[in-house]
Design a protein around this motif. Structure first.
Motif, PDB file in Angstrom:
ATOM      1  N   LYS A 130      -6.654 129.376  43.116  1.00  0.00           N
ATOM      2  CA  LYS A 130      -7.194 130.077  43.849  1.00  0.00           C
ATOM      3  C   LYS A 130      -6.314 129.885  45.602  1.00  0.00           C
ATOM      4  O   LYS A 130      -6.003 130.940  46.139  1.00  0.00           O
ATOM      5  CB  LYS A 130      -8.421 129.393  44.316  1.00  0.00           C
ATOM      6  CG  LYS A 130      -9.287 130.480  45.247  1.00  0.00           C
ATOM      7  CD  LYS A 130     -11.027 130.049  45.576  1.00  0.00           C
ATOM      8  CE  LYS A 130     -11.736 129.330  44.459  1.00  0.00           C
ATOM      9  NZ  LYS A 130     -12.848 128.995  44.788  1.00  0.00           N
ATOM     10  N   LYS A 160       4.515 142.379  45.111  1.00  0.00           N
ATOM     11  CA  LYS A 160       4.852 142.219  43.640  1.00  0.00           C
ATOM     12  C   LYS A 160       5.979 143.114  43.244  1.00  0.00           C
ATOM     13  O   LYS A 160       6.999 142.818  42.504  1.00  0.00           O
ATOM     14  CB  LYS A 160       3.743 142.239  42.639  1.00  0.00           C
ATOM     15  CG  LYS A 160       2.896 140.868  42.685  1.00  0.00           C
ATOM     16  CD  LYS A 160       1.758 141.039  41.612  1.00  0.00           C
ATOM     17  CE  LYS A 160       0.777 139.966  41.609  1.00  0.00           C
ATOM     18  NZ  LYS A 160      -0.080 140.052  40.526  1.00  0.00           N
ATOM     19  N   SER A 167      -3.122 131.546  45.184  1.00  0.00           N
ATOM     20  CA  SER A 167      -3.275 132.938  45.282  1.00  0.00           C
ATOM     21  C   SER A 167      -3.291 133.483  46.930  1.00  0.00           C
ATOM     22  O   SER A 167      -2.776 134.432  47.102  1.00  0.00           O
ATOM     23  CB  SER A 167      -4.518 133.491  44.602  1.00  0.00           C
ATOM     24  OG  SER A 167      -4.574 134.833  44.643  1.00  0.00           O
ATOM     25  N   ARG A 168      -3.981 132.534  47.709  1.00  0.00           N
ATOM     26  CA  ARG A 168      -4.231 132.770  49.249  1.00  0.00           C
ATOM     27  C   ARG A 168      -2.925 132.836  49.598  1.00  0.00           C
ATOM     28  O   ARG A 168      -2.511 133.519  50.715  1.00  0.00           O
ATOM     29  CB  ARG A 168      -5.104 131.672  49.584  1.00  0.00           C
ATOM     30  CG  ARG A 168      -6.587 132.224  49.733  1.00  0.00           C
ATOM     31  CD  ARG A 168      -7.460 131.483  50.636  1.00  0.00           C
ATOM     32  NE  ARG A 168      -8.325 130.842  49.598  1.00  0.00           N
ATOM     33  CZ  ARG A 168      -8.349 129.408  49.766  1.00  0.00           C
ATOM     34  NH1 ARG A 168      -8.354 128.749  50.729  1.00  0.00           N
ATOM     35  NH2 ARG A 168      -9.174 128.817  48.778  1.00  0.00           N
ATOM     36  N   THR A 221       0.448 144.562  51.056  1.00  0.00           N
ATOM     37  CA  THR A 221      -0.517 143.908  50.155  1.00  0.00           C
ATOM     38  C   THR A 221       0.239 143.253  49.026  1.00  0.00           C
ATOM     39  O   THR A 221       1.674 143.322  49.065  1.00  0.00           O
ATOM     40  CB  THR A 221      -1.166 145.114  49.505  1.00  0.00           C
ATOM     41  OG1 THR A 221      -0.279 145.756  48.527  1.00  0.00           O
ATOM     42  CG2 THR A 221      -1.885 146.142  50.535  1.00  0.00           C
ATOM     43  N   ASN A 222      -0.513 142.369  48.414  1.00  0.00           N
ATOM     44  CA  ASN A 222      -0.045 141.446  47.331  1.00  0.00           C
ATOM     45  C   ASN A 222       0.651 142.128  46.102  1.00  0.00           C
ATOM     46  O   ASN A 222       1.709 141.830  45.799  1.00  0.00           O
ATOM     47  CB  ASN A 222      -1.319 140.679  46.642  1.00  0.00           C
ATOM     48  CG  ASN A 222      -0.803 139.487  45.948  1.00  0.00           C
ATOM     49  OD1 ASN A 222       0.379 139.179  45.977  1.00  0.00           O
ATOM     50  ND2 ASN A 222      -1.682 139.302  44.963  1.00  0.00           N
ATOM     51  N   SER A 223       0.050 143.294  45.795  1.00  0.00           N
ATOM     52  CA  SER A 223       0.481 144.306  44.681  1.00  0.00           C
ATOM     53  C   SER A 223       1.756 144.897  45.267  1.00  0.00           C
ATOM     54  O   SER A 223       2.673 144.936  44.353  1.00  0.00           O
ATOM     55  CB  SER A 223      -0.432 145.255  44.337  1.00  0.00           C
ATOM     56  OG  SER A 223      -1.685 144.796  43.936  1.00  0.00           O
ATOM     57  N   GLY A 249       2.074 138.368  52.004  1.00  0.00           N
ATOM     58  CA  GLY A 249       2.065 139.808  52.076  1.00  0.00           C
ATOM     59  C   GLY A 249       1.767 140.330  53.430  1.00  0.00           C
ATOM     60  O   GLY A 249       2.285 141.260  54.331  1.00  0.00           O
ATOM     61  N   LYS A 250       0.740 139.380  54.019  1.00  0.00           N
ATOM     62  CA  LYS A 250       0.151 139.605  55.409  1.00  0.00           C
ATOM     63  C   LYS A 250       1.321 139.527  56.333  1.00  0.00           C
ATOM     64  O   LYS A 250       1.403 140.454  57.220  1.00  0.00           O
ATOM     65  CB  LYS A 250      -0.820 138.950  55.707  1.00  0.00           C
ATOM     66  CG  LYS A 250      -2.387 139.413  55.071  1.00  0.00           C
ATOM     67  CD  LYS A 250      -3.311 138.158  55.574  1.00  0.00           C
ATOM     68  CE  LYS A 250      -4.676 138.585  54.695  1.00  0.00           C
ATOM     69  NZ  LYS A 250      -5.680 137.611  55.022  1.00  0.00           N
ATOM     70  N   VAL A 275       0.168 133.545  48.466  1.00  0.00           N
ATOM     71  CA  VAL A 275       0.666 134.634  47.892  1.00  0.00           C
ATOM     72  C   VAL A 275       0.250 135.887  48.929  1.00  0.00           C
ATOM     73  O   VAL A 275       1.072 136.630  49.520  1.00  0.00           O
ATOM     74  CB  VAL A 275       0.698 135.090  46.676  1.00  0.00           C
ATOM     75  CG1 VAL A 275       1.279 136.471  46.367  1.00  0.00           C
ATOM     76  CG2 VAL A 275       1.318 134.187  45.584  1.00  0.00           C
ATOM     77  N   LYS A 276      -0.919 135.820  49.048  1.00  0.00           N
ATOM     78  CA  LYS A 276      -1.579 137.074  49.733  1.00  0.00           C
ATOM     79  C   LYS A 276      -1.147 136.648  51.492  1.00  0.00           C
ATOM     80  O   LYS A 276      -0.835 138.010  52.229  1.00  0.00           O
ATOM     81  CB  LYS A 276      -3.095 137.059  49.815  1.00  0.00           C
ATOM     82  CG  LYS A 276      -3.619 137.667  48.553  1.00  0.00           C
ATOM     83  CD  LYS A 276      -5.025 137.376  48.703  1.00  0.00           C
ATOM     84  CE  LYS A 276      -5.849 138.019  47.288  1.00  0.00           C
ATOM     85  NZ  LYS A 276      -7.113 137.680  47.198  1.00  0.00           N
ATOM     86  N   ASP A 277      -1.148 135.718  51.648  1.00  0.00           N
ATOM     87  CA  ASP A 277      -0.692 135.389  53.265  1.00  0.00           C
ATOM     88  C   ASP A 277       0.934 135.759  53.287  1.00  0.00           C
ATOM     89  O   ASP A 277       1.074 136.124  54.624  1.00  0.00           O
ATOM     90  CB  ASP A 277      -0.563 133.813  53.541  1.00  0.00           C
ATOM     91  CG  ASP A 277      -1.975 133.169  53.662  1.00  0.00           C
ATOM     92  OD1 ASP A 277      -2.978 134.109  53.794  1.00  0.00           O
ATOM     93  OD2 ASP A 277      -2.285 132.093  53.685  1.00  0.00           O
TER      94      ASP A 277
END
Length: 140
Positions: A17, A38, A20-21, A33-35, A27-28, A23-25
């Motif tokens: 979890k 990728k 995953s955060r 976005t995360n997608s 992107g930000k 990875v999102k960070d």
């Protein structure tokens, strides 16, 4: 399942979890976005890929991948075209702007990984890798 197994499993859930955060960070930080990150990362590791290849590599469904690719193409991050040898399939590749973003993603992720694993010694990293390798063999 034993108490220890439950505790290990719950620790893994929390770890993933948090990862995953992370990875999102990334992107930000880059403004995507995360997608999208990728897809850009997959394309940066390969010269060009078909939509089907991207669906598999990014673990996405076809409809979601089409939306992502359309958005990235509209933003001039990728370019899609038919390959000379295979006119049937549509191939996507990064534009110069996309390559710049891919480099930013790579640098941001490397920085985050360094921060994330800084608490481990080299010996602990090796132990962790050995444990993960053993578990991956068991689950495949």
């Amino acid at each position: 399942m034993s108490f220890v197994n439950d505790k290990i499993f719950n620790t893994f859930k929390e770890f993933f979890k948090r990862f995953s955060r992370l990875v999102k960070d990334v992107g930000k930080e880059v403004g995507i976005t995360n997608s999208e990150a990728k897809v850009i990362s997959c394309l940066s590791e390969n010269k060009e890929l078909t939509n089907s290849e991207l669906v598999k590599l990014c673990d996405a469904d076809k409809a979601a991948m089409s939306r992502i690719l359309n958005k990235l193409e509209n933003e001039k991050i990728i370019k899609s075209d038919h390959n000379e040898t295979n006119k049937k399939n549509l191939y996507s590749k990064l534009t110069e702007q996309g390559k710049t973003i891919a480099e930013k993603i790579k640098n941001a992720f490397e920085k985050k990984k360094t921060e994330y694993f800084a608490c481990l010694s080299k010996a602990e990293e090796e132990i962790l890798m050995a444990l993960f390798s053993k578990m991956f063999v068991k689950t495949n």
